[in-house]
Design a protein around this motif. Structure first.
Motif, PDB file in Angstrom:
ATOM      1  N   GLY A 140       0.818  -1.198   0.000  1.00 16.35           N
ATOM      2  CA  GLY A 140       0.000   0.000   0.000  1.00 16.35           C
ATOM      3  C   GLY A 140       0.856   1.254   0.000  1.00 16.35           C
ATOM      4  O   GLY A 140       1.799   1.368   0.778  1.00 16.35           O
ATOM      5  N   GLY A 141       0.522   2.170  -0.894  1.00 15.88           N
ATOM      6  CA  GLY A 141       1.209   3.465  -0.927  1.00 15.88           C
ATOM      7  C   GLY A 141       0.284   4.480  -1.570  1.00 15.88           C
ATOM      8  O   GLY A 141      -0.287   4.206  -2.634  1.00 15.88           O
ATOM      9  N   ASN A 169      -4.702   6.388  -4.870  1.00 15.48           N
ATOM     10  CA  ASN A 169      -5.760   7.109  -4.165  1.00 15.48           C
ATOM     11  C   ASN A 169      -6.476   6.299  -3.098  1.00 15.48           C
ATOM     12  O   ASN A 169      -7.304   6.846  -2.361  1.00 15.48           O
ATOM     13  CB  ASN A 169      -6.791   7.615  -5.180  1.00 15.48           C
ATOM     14  CG  ASN A 169      -6.172   8.557  -6.190  1.00 15.48           C
ATOM     15  OD1 ASN A 169      -5.408   9.431  -5.839  1.00 15.48           O
ATOM     16  ND2 ASN A 169      -6.496   8.349  -7.469  1.00 15.48           N
ATOM     17  N   GLY A 170      -6.207   5.016  -3.008  1.00 15.80           N
ATOM     18  CA  GLY A 170      -6.891   4.210  -2.006  1.00 15.80           C
ATOM     19  C   GLY A 170      -6.829   2.734  -2.347  1.00 15.80           C
ATOM     20  O   GLY A 170      -6.085   2.315  -3.240  1.00 15.80           O
ATOM     21  N   GLU A 174     -12.338  -5.389  -1.949  1.00 21.38           N
ATOM     22  CA  GLU A 174     -12.169  -6.666  -2.650  1.00 21.38           C
ATOM     23  C   GLU A 174     -10.700  -7.057  -2.778  1.00 21.38           C
ATOM     24  O   GLU A 174     -10.370  -8.236  -2.900  1.00 21.38           O
ATOM     25  CB  GLU A 174     -12.778  -6.578  -4.049  1.00 21.38           C
ATOM     26  CG  GLU A 174     -14.292  -6.417  -4.082  1.00 21.38           C
ATOM     27  CD  GLU A 174     -14.740  -4.966  -3.919  1.00 21.38           C
ATOM     28  OE1 GLU A 174     -15.948  -4.714  -4.024  1.00 21.38           O
ATOM     29  OE2 GLU A 174     -13.878  -4.091  -3.677  1.00 21.38           O
ATOM     30  N   ASP A 175      -9.806  -6.047  -2.739  1.00 26.45           N
ATOM     31  CA  ASP A 175      -8.379  -6.331  -2.887  1.00 26.45           C
ATOM     32  C   ASP A 175      -7.748  -6.858  -1.604  1.00 26.45           C
ATOM     33  O   ASP A 175      -6.700  -7.499  -1.633  1.00 26.45           O
ATOM     34  CB  ASP A 175      -7.624  -5.067  -3.314  1.00 26.45           C
ATOM     35  CG  ASP A 175      -7.958  -4.643  -4.727  1.00 26.45           C
ATOM     36  OD1 ASP A 175      -8.385  -5.510  -5.510  1.00 26.45           O
ATOM     37  OD2 ASP A 175      -7.802  -3.458  -5.050  1.00 26.45           O
ATOM     38  N   VAL A 176      -8.364  -6.547  -0.473  1.00 23.43           N
ATOM     39  CA  VAL A 176      -7.744  -6.916   0.809  1.00 23.43           C
ATOM     40  C   VAL A 176      -8.569  -7.933   1.595  1.00 23.43           C
ATOM     41  O   VAL A 176      -8.161  -8.342   2.688  1.00 23.43           O
ATOM     42  CB  VAL A 176      -7.502  -5.654   1.681  1.00 23.43           C
ATOM     43  CG1 VAL A 176      -6.488  -4.749   1.020  1.00 23.43           C
ATOM     44  CG2 VAL A 176      -8.801  -4.903   1.945  1.00 23.43           C
ATOM     45  N   GLU A 196      -5.427   7.200   4.310  1.00 26.87           N
ATOM     46  CA  GLU A 196      -5.661   5.850   3.796  1.00 26.87           C
ATOM     47  C   GLU A 196      -4.697   4.827   4.398  1.00 26.87           C
ATOM     48  O   GLU A 196      -5.050   3.646   4.521  1.00 26.87           O
ATOM     49  CB  GLU A 196      -5.524   5.821   2.267  1.00 26.87           C
ATOM     50  CG  GLU A 196      -6.600   6.569   1.516  1.00 26.87           C
ATOM     51  CD  GLU A 196      -6.243   8.029   1.287  1.00 26.87           C
ATOM     52  OE1 GLU A 196      -6.893   8.661   0.444  1.00 26.87           O
ATOM     53  OE2 GLU A 196      -5.305   8.531   1.959  1.00 26.87           O
ATOM     54  N   THR A 197      -3.486   5.276   4.782  1.00 27.56           N
ATOM     55  CA  THR A 197      -2.525   4.330   5.352  1.00 27.56           C
ATOM     56  C   THR A 197      -3.045   3.746   6.664  1.00 27.56           C
ATOM     57  O   THR A 197      -2.886   2.550   6.927  1.00 27.56           O
ATOM     58  CB  THR A 197      -1.160   5.009   5.599  1.00 27.56           C
ATOM     59  OG1 THR A 197      -1.334   6.111   6.504  1.00 27.56           O
ATOM     60  CG2 THR A 197      -0.563   5.502   4.305  1.00 27.56           C
ATOM     61  N   LEU A 198      -3.660   4.588   7.474  1.00 27.52           N
ATOM     62  CA  LEU A 198      -4.185   4.118   8.761  1.00 27.52           C
ATOM     63  C   LEU A 198      -5.394   3.209   8.559  1.00 27.52           C
ATOM     64  O   LEU A 198      -5.583   2.242   9.306  1.00 27.52           O
ATOM     65  CB  LEU A 198      -4.552   5.307   9.651  1.00 27.52           C
ATOM     66  CG  LEU A 198      -3.389   6.236  10.021  1.00 27.52           C
ATOM     67  CD1 LEU A 198      -3.866   7.333  10.964  1.00 27.52           C
ATOM     68  CD2 LEU A 198      -2.248   5.451  10.659  1.00 27.52           C
ATOM     69  N   LYS A 199      -6.206   3.515   7.547  1.00 32.40           N
ATOM     70  CA  LYS A 199      -7.361   2.658   7.262  1.00 32.40           C
ATOM     71  C   LYS A 199      -6.890   1.271   6.824  1.00 32.40           C
ATOM     72  O   LYS A 199      -7.420   0.249   7.267  1.00 32.40           O
ATOM     73  CB  LYS A 199      -8.213   3.291   6.163  1.00 32.40           C
ATOM     74  CG  LYS A 199      -8.903   4.580   6.577  1.00 32.40           C
ATOM     75  CD  LYS A 199      -9.684   5.170   5.414  1.00 32.40           C
ATOM     76  CE  LYS A 199     -10.319   6.501   5.785  1.00 32.40           C
ATOM     77  NZ  LYS A 199     -11.037   7.124   4.647  1.00 32.40           N
TER      78      LYS A 199
END
Length: 284
Positions: A140-141, A169-170, A174-176, A196-199
């Motif tokens: 994730g980045g 952007n997020g 479904e990806d995770v 988004e990093t914390l989410k």
């Protein structure tokens, strides 16, 4: 005994090189100032050939590998710069530009030296083991951190399967949704930190996945949540974040994975080369 320059070595062997090797050689001759800083993969990308072709060029020219060839490129380039300095008195404008270049490079050198001192090898090996053993790796980045995240995703995908990445952007649920306790989630987060990093970290934490943070300091928002936190230019008042320090850290991780899991990686890369050849992906 005279030592041949890189240019002389290429000229002497040029007719016996493959078309792809010729492209790599031409790029090195025309862009030596760039080649001194680039990896074999980056040289290949710029020349329009594969990393393997660049490494084969090194062998064809009589070097033991790409690193030794790059040392010769660097020595030739530095010798040329020294000669230019002896023959030409720089103007005030050129001197100012050179000072700017020198300041930037000196700052990067300080950051890389700091990186060498601050990295905890035990944490590095924890991250390496987690990335080898994981059933699934999600990278994730977000925002400006996506560039480094994508580089790592693409490189890691060459040496192991089941690697996935977010968008800048997020990320999609479904990806995770397939993350498990055996999964690893690598999250890149540099100022300004994105929410988004914390989410993503919270979701991974809920699934029991191991979180590996690549960030600028141990106590960054994502650094506090991760099982393993690897930092880049911590304690450096640089005014900007150095992409060089991030890529250097990632190259260490990749090298560690290759060292520990070389048999599986060799088999995967052989299979990939067959697919590349079947699909004629590379111009060489």
């Amino acid at each position: 005994m005279d030592i041949k320059t890189m240019s002389q070595m290429i000229k002497a062997s040029y007719s016996s090189l493959s078309p792809g090797q010729k492209k790599a050689a031409e790029f090195i001759m025309e862009h030596a100032d760039e080649a001194v800083l680039l990896t074999a993969f980056q040289v290949g990308r710029n020349a329009g050939v594969s990393e393997t072709t660049v490494i084969r060029l090194a062998y064809a020219l009589g070097f033991s590998g790409y690193s030794q060839m790059q040392d010769r490129i660097r020595k030739d380039w530095l010798a040329g710069k020294q000669q230019d300095g002896d023959e030409n008195s720089p103007s005030i404008e050129n001197a100012a530009e050179e000072n700017l270049f020198r300041r930037v490079i000196d700052q990067e050198r300080k950051i890389l030296r700091q990186l060498l001192d601050q990295v905890d090898e035990r944490e590095l090996w924890k991250a390496i083991d987690a990335l080898i053993q994981a059933d699934r790796v999600y990278v994730g980045g977000f925002g400006s951190s996506f560039a480094a995240a994508y580089w790592f995703y693409y490189t890691l995908k060459q040496i192991r399967g089941n690697v996935h990445i977010s968008s800048p952007n997020g990320f999609l649920p479904e990806d995770v949704c397939d993350l498990t306790e055996q999964s690893a989630v690598v999250i890149f987060s540099f100022p300004r930190y994105r929410k988004e990093t914390l989410k993503l970290a919270s979701f991974a934490e809920r699934e029991g996945s191991k979180i590996i943070a690549i960030t600028d300091r141990q106590l960054s928002p994502i650094g506090q949540m991760a099982a393993v936190t690897l930092t880049t230019d911590e304690h450096m008042d640089s005014g900007h974040h150095s992409i060089a320090s991030v890529i250097s850290l990632l190259e260490v991780l990749i090298a560690g994975i290759q060292k520990q899991d070389h048999e599986k990686i060799a088999k995967r890369q052989q299979e990939l080369e067959i697919l590349y050849a079947d699909q004629e992906l590379f111009i060489e």
